[in-house]
Motif scaffolding. Structure first.
Motif, mmCIF file in Angstrom:
data_model
loop_
_atom_site.group_PDB
_atom_site.id
_atom_site.type_symbol
_atom_site.label_atom_id
_atom_site.label_comp_id
_atom_site.label_asym_id
_atom_site.label_seq_id
_atom_site.Cartn_x
_atom_site.Cartn_y
_atom_site.Cartn_z
ATOM 1 N N THR A 140 47.625 -12.946 8.942
ATOM 2 C CA THR A 140 47.087 -14.221 8.478
ATOM 3 C C THR A 140 45.564 -14.172 8.452
ATOM 4 O O THR A 140 44.937 -13.370 9.158
ATOM 5 C CB THR A 140 47.531 -15.391 9.378
ATOM 6 N N ASP A 273 49.429 -20.859 12.979
ATOM 7 C CA ASP A 273 49.110 -19.845 11.963
ATOM 8 C C ASP A 273 49.661 -18.489 12.390
ATOM 9 O O ASP A 273 49.001 -17.461 12.269
ATOM 10 C CB ASP A 273 47.604 -19.769 11.734
ATOM 11 N N TRP A 296 53.015 -22.358 10.408
ATOM 12 C CA TRP A 296 53.097 -21.465 9.249
ATOM 13 C C TRP A 296 54.481 -21.572 8.623
ATOM 14 O O TRP A 296 54.618 -21.545 7.396
ATOM 15 C CB TRP A 296 52.821 -20.026 9.695
ATOM 16 N N ARG A 299 54.780 -24.511 6.347
ATOM 17 C CA ARG A 299 54.089 -24.321 5.067
ATOM 18 C C ARG A 299 54.953 -23.549 4.081
ATOM 19 O O ARG A 299 54.916 -23.804 2.871
ATOM 20 C CB ARG A 299 52.750 -23.611 5.291
#
Length: 361
Positions: A140, A273, A296, A299
């Motif tokens: 990431t 994340d 994450w 998302r």
């Protein structure tokens, strides 16, 4: 003569978990390269390809000491080195055992995530000056940014590789079969929330099949809270519960995603994340996901409309989300299939292989 890549993964003991999935997908991405896996001395895994050799090396209690001698040995060879689940200690040990500046395209570190505390950043800045050729890879932007700001010139975003097994078996939308909690039973993965949910569903008299992995992360160890949750789970009289306490083969693990709703009530603070291999596996298998907002994982779910995101992981909210996915399972499963096809390309192990094998950065 083919290249030799040494992959160092001290916790590698079996096919369970994503450390095996990670290294297996890389090894199968290039059949011409010889890979040497340095795993735990109790390793009992099946090698993923003929070009792979397993070294049963690490003992849990002394693995940091062993890594010192292994890194020193490997630095003296012409072979490349990948620390597949890297930590700051690995960077420091390589600097310590080296006789000077480590040459370019020699040592690669894959950091799955990192805590960017100020004290530790200062040490990273020192290492970046002393060892400018170390290659730092992360899944990431937030992980890579820590190292770039510390001064590492070779810090790059490389997608977390999707499992080689699921990528070989294209998913199709299937009827609903179960709610599936996959992976190690841990508090940061919301295992306690899943136990609360099953107790709640049982009290309501609802018949929803649940399958849970209750295996530990590594070395058969659980924290006290998870032990208590497993004991609580075993006391429930819910008739539609299947627990998988033993290590699952890669194929058996993958099959459980078929027709499933993958539930991931992960802690937002821990997974804001942070890549989830389980999510990649789920969507690649056409399994919709129910997960926590702000992660994450969320998302990816939102990107493809491949499941439901919950603002709170209370049993009531999780059950409402599961019911909605069950009611529209064909729709969400088809969305998951589409997501999986896209993510298999974006997270192909070829990206990692190109960086390490061909120095293609």
């Amino acid at each position: 003569m083919s290249q030799i890549i040494n992959i160092v993964e001290p916790t590698l003991t079996s096919e369970a978990g994503h450390c095996f999935s990670f290294v297996s997908s890389l090894c199968q991405a290039d059949q011409k390269t010889r890979f040497i896996l340095w795993g735990n001395h109790l390793s009992s895994l099946t090698l993923p390809a003929k070009n792979v050799e397993l070294k049963k090396y690490f003992f849990r209690k002394i693995r940091k000491i062993q890594s010192f001698f292994l890194y020193k040995k490997l630095l003296a060879t012409q072979e490349k080195i990948l620390v597949s689940t890297a930590g700051r200690v690995d960077l420091a040990v390589f600097d310590w055992v080296s006789k000077g500046v480590i040459p370019p395209n020699k040592v690669y570190f894959y950091f799955h995530w990192i805590n960017d505390s100020h004290k530790k950043i200062a040490r990273l800045k020192q290492l970046a000056i002393k060892q400018p050729n170390l290659v730092i890879l992360g899944p990431t932007d937030s992980v890579v940014k820590v190292f770039q700001e510390a001064g590492f010139k070779q810090a790059h975003l490389v997608p977390y590789p999707v499992s080689a097994v699921v990528s070989k078996n294209p998913a199709q939308a299937t009827p609903f079969s179960r709610v599936w909690f996959a992976g190690a039973a841990r508090q940061d993965k919301g295992f306690d929330k899943v136990v609360d949910l099953i107790e709640h569903v049982g009290n309501l008299g609802i018949d929803i099949p649940f399958t849970l992995q209750t295996s530990s992360d590594h070395f058969g160890k659980y924290d006290a809270e998870t032990k208590a949750d497993i004991a609580r789970l075993k006391k429930l009289t819910y008739a539609h519960l299947q627990m998988c306490a033993d290590t699952l083969s890669t194929e058996a693990y993958s099959r459980l995603f078929i027709g499933a709703i993958c539930i991931q009530p992960y802690r937002t603070a821990d997974f804001a994340d942070r890549i989830s291999g389980v999510t990649l596996d789920a969507l690649s298998a056409g399994s919709p996901v129910v997960t926590s907002a702000g992660t994450w994982i969320a998302r990816q779910v939102e990107r493809f409309d491949a499941g439901i995101i919950v603002d709170t992981t209370s049993p009531e909210h999780l059950l409402a989300a599961i019911k909605k996915v069950i009611a529209e399972y064909k729709y969400y499963s088809e969305k998951a299939v589409t997501a999986g096809q896209t993510l298999q390309d974006e997270h192909s192990a070829n990206h990692l292989a190109n960086v390490i094998l061909a120095n293609n950065i």
